[in-house]
Design an enzyme around this catalytic site. Structure first.
Site, PDB file in Angstrom:
ATOM      1  N   HIS A  43      -2.238  -5.156   1.680  1.00 50.89           N
ATOM      2  CA  HIS A  43      -3.490  -6.045   1.492  1.00 50.89           C
ATOM      3  C   HIS A  43      -3.220  -7.480   0.765  1.00 50.89           C
ATOM      4  CE1 HIS A  43      -7.603  -6.862   0.050  1.00 50.89           C
ATOM      5  NE2 HIS A  43      -6.889  -7.645  -1.089  1.00 50.89           N
TER       6      HIS A  43
ATOM      7  N   LYS B  14       0.716  -1.183   0.095  1.00 50.98           N
ATOM      8  CA  LYS B  14       0.072  -0.089   0.023  1.00 50.98           C
ATOM      9  C   LYS B  14       0.923   1.197  -0.200  1.00 50.98           C
ATOM     10  CE  LYS B  14      -4.082  -1.887   2.402  1.00 50.98           C
ATOM     11  NZ  LYS B  14      -4.770  -1.887   3.564  1.00 50.98           N
TER      12      LYS B  14
ATOM     13  N   THR C 148      -5.382  -6.872  11.091  1.00 49.12           N
ATOM     14  CA  THR C 148      -5.377  -5.697  10.262  1.00 49.12           C
ATOM     15  C   THR C 148      -5.091  -4.588  11.096  1.00 49.12           C
ATOM     16  OG1 THR C 148      -7.708  -6.655   9.496  1.00 49.12           O
ATOM     17  CG2 THR C 148      -7.536  -4.154   9.308  1.00 49.12           C
TER      18      THR C 148
ATOM     19  N   GLU D 235      -9.829 -10.705  -7.456  1.00 51.33           N
ATOM     20  CA  GLU D 235      -9.014  -9.461  -7.199  1.00 51.33           C
ATOM     21  C   GLU D 235      -7.531  -9.675  -8.268  1.00 51.33           C
ATOM     22  OE1 GLU D 235      -7.714  -9.500  -3.061  1.00 51.33           O
ATOM     23  OE2 GLU D 235      -9.951  -8.560  -2.364  1.00 51.33           O
TER      24      GLU D 235
ATOM     25  N   ARG E 298       2.859  -6.672   9.112  1.00 61.77           N
ATOM     26  CA  ARG E 298       1.963  -5.427   9.842  1.00 61.77           C
ATOM     27  C   ARG E 298       2.710  -5.250  11.009  1.00 61.77           C
ATOM     28  NH1 ARG E 298      -3.930  -7.105   7.675  1.00 61.77           N
ATOM     29  NH2 ARG E 298      -4.143  -5.462   5.923  1.00 61.77           N
TER      30      ARG E 298
ATOM     31  N   ARG F 250      -2.276 -14.355   4.733  1.00 56.40           N
ATOM     32  CA  ARG F 250      -2.893 -13.583   5.796  1.00 56.40           C
ATOM     33  C   ARG F 250      -2.362 -13.622   7.117  1.00 56.40           C
ATOM     34  NH1 ARG F 250      -7.087  -9.972   4.436  1.00 56.40           N
ATOM     35  NH2 ARG F 250      -7.232 -10.312   6.826  1.00 56.40           N
TER      36      ARG F 250
ATOM     37  N   PHE G 240     -15.241   3.700   7.374  1.00 60.54           N
ATOM     38  CA  PHE G 240     -14.039   3.853   6.731  1.00 60.54           C
ATOM     39  C   PHE G 240     -13.848   3.705   5.312  1.00 60.54           C
ATOM     40  CE2 PHE G 240     -14.024  -0.477   8.426  1.00 60.54           C
ATOM     41  CZ  PHE G 240     -13.497  -1.126   6.985  1.00 60.54           C
TER      42      PHE G 240
ATOM     43  N   TYR H 178     -12.901  -2.048  -3.402  1.00 58.43           N
ATOM     44  CA  TYR H 178     -13.160  -2.149  -1.849  1.00 58.43           C
ATOM     45  C   TYR H 178     -14.602  -2.362  -1.488  1.00 58.43           C
ATOM     46  CZ  TYR H 178      -8.480  -2.226   0.261  1.00 58.43           C
ATOM     47  OH  TYR H 178      -7.385  -2.656   1.038  1.00 58.43           O
TER      48      TYR H 178
ATOM     49  N   ASN I  95      -1.778   0.265   7.298  1.00 58.16           N
ATOM     50  CA  ASN I  95      -1.117  -1.070   7.388  1.00 58.16           C
ATOM     51  C   ASN I  95      -0.405  -1.952   6.482  1.00 58.16           C
ATOM     52  OD1 ASN I  95      -3.367  -1.987   5.831  1.00 58.16           O
ATOM     53  ND2 ASN I  95      -4.737  -2.728   7.696  1.00 58.16           N
TER      54      ASN I  95
HETATM   55  N1  UDP Z   1      -9.603  -0.182   7.815  1.00 55.01           N
HETATM   56  C1  UDP Z   1      -9.738   0.937   8.389  1.00 55.01           C
HETATM   57  N2  UDP Z   1     -10.383   1.175   9.558  1.00 55.01           N
HETATM   58  C2  UDP Z   1     -11.218  -0.168   9.959  1.00 55.01           C
HETATM   59  C3  UDP Z   1     -10.907  -1.233   9.551  1.00 55.01           C
HETATM   60  C4  UDP Z   1     -10.132  -1.444   8.176  1.00 55.01           C
HETATM   61  O1  UDP Z   1      -9.125   1.886   7.859  1.00 55.01           O
HETATM   62  O2  UDP Z   1     -11.526   0.259  11.060  1.00 55.01           O
HETATM   63  C5  UDP Z   1      -8.836  -0.324   6.314  1.00 55.01           C
HETATM   64  C6  UDP Z   1      -7.615  -1.132   6.623  1.00 55.01           C
HETATM   65  O3  UDP Z   1      -6.471  -0.527   5.792  1.00 55.01           O
HETATM   66  C7  UDP Z   1      -7.771  -2.508   6.074  1.00 55.01           C
HETATM   67  C8  UDP Z   1      -8.886  -2.172   5.103  1.00 55.01           C
HETATM   68  O4  UDP Z   1      -9.638  -1.307   5.617  1.00 55.01           O
HETATM   69  O5  UDP Z   1      -6.841  -3.192   5.601  1.00 55.01           O
HETATM   70  C9  UDP Z   1      -9.801  -3.267   4.597  1.00 55.01           C
HETATM   71  O6  UDP Z   1     -10.356  -3.898   5.903  1.00 55.01           O
HETATM   72  P1  UDP Z   1     -10.471  -5.355   5.956  1.00 55.01           P
HETATM   73  O7  UDP Z   1     -11.590  -5.572   7.377  1.00 55.01           O
HETATM   74  O8  UDP Z   1     -10.736  -6.062   5.053  1.00 55.01           O
HETATM   75  O9  UDP Z   1      -9.034  -5.980   6.535  1.00 55.01           O
HETATM   76  P2  UDP Z   1      -7.765  -6.757   6.067  1.00 55.01           P
HETATM   77  O10 UDP Z   1      -8.558  -7.800   5.146  1.00 55.01           O
HETATM   78  O11 UDP Z   1      -6.964  -5.634   5.033  1.00 55.01           O
HETATM   79  O12 UDP Z   1      -6.942  -7.230   7.026  1.00 55.01           O
HETATM   80 MG    MG Z   2     -10.129  -7.837   4.004  1.00 51.33          MG
END
Ligand code: UDP
Ligand code: MG
Length: 136
Positions: free
Chosen positions: A118, A12, A94, A129, A105, A88, A60, A52, A115
């Site tokens: 992705h 990112k 996250t 994707e 992360r 993952r 968010f 997204y 973070n």
């Molecule tokens: N995100 C955020 N605030 C939140 C939760 C998620 O800004 O409270 C952002 C964060 O960058 C995250 C992305 O939204 O990576 C997608 O969220 P997801 O729950 O899919 O998390 P990921 O799969 O990236 O761990």
């Molecule tokens: Mg996700």
């Protein structure tokens, strides 16, 4: 029995901006991920909104889409056995504050929004994707 999968990874803007691409790619390679394809691009906000879409009702969402389109990103197809889940695990939680030691992360994430990486969350979404960024 082999279970080779592909998953989509994005480095990112916060991490590209700090020149962490090579360090993060080393972490993938050290865990036996093969980087099958990669490209450095900057996307439009409208493309981030499509990518997204699953989060469109979240509070968010707008900031997330602004952020992902705010600077260059490195998009990669990663391949190995169990690539989706193993990526993952290597990414970590996250919120970098909750991420385990040894994860990307934990090491590089700044905050829940910045973070650093992705990763697809299922085999089905990995296919969607990968097509999103690499279908020609
Ligand atoms: N995100 C955020 N605030 C939140 C939760 C998620 O800004 O409270 C952002 C964060 O960058 C995250 C992305 O939204 O990576 C997608 O969220 P997801 O729950 O899919 O998390 P990921 O799969 O990236 O761990
Ligand atoms: Mg996700």
């Amino acid at each position: 029995m082999s279970n080779i999968e592909q998953t989509l990874s994005i480095i990112k803007p916060d991490a590209v901006e700090r020149n962490l691409e090579n360090e993060i790619k080393e972490m993938f390679k050290n865990k036996n991920f093969k980087i099958v394809k990669e490209k450095k691009i900057q996307i439009e906000k409208s493309e981030a909104e499509n990518f997204y879409k699953v989060h469109e009702t979240k509070p968010f969402y707008n900031d997330l889409c602004s952020y992902l389109s705010s600077g260059p990103i490195l998009v990669m197809i990663l391949e190995k056995e169990n690539a989706v889940l193993d990526n993952r695990e290597l990414m970590g939680a996250t919120n970098p504050k909750d991420a385990n030691d040894g994860t990307i992360r934990k090491k590089y994430g700044i905050s829940i929004d910045k973070n650093s990486v992705h990763g697809s969350d299922s085999i089905e979404n990995a296919k969607i994707e990968i097509d999103f960024f690499f279908k020609d």
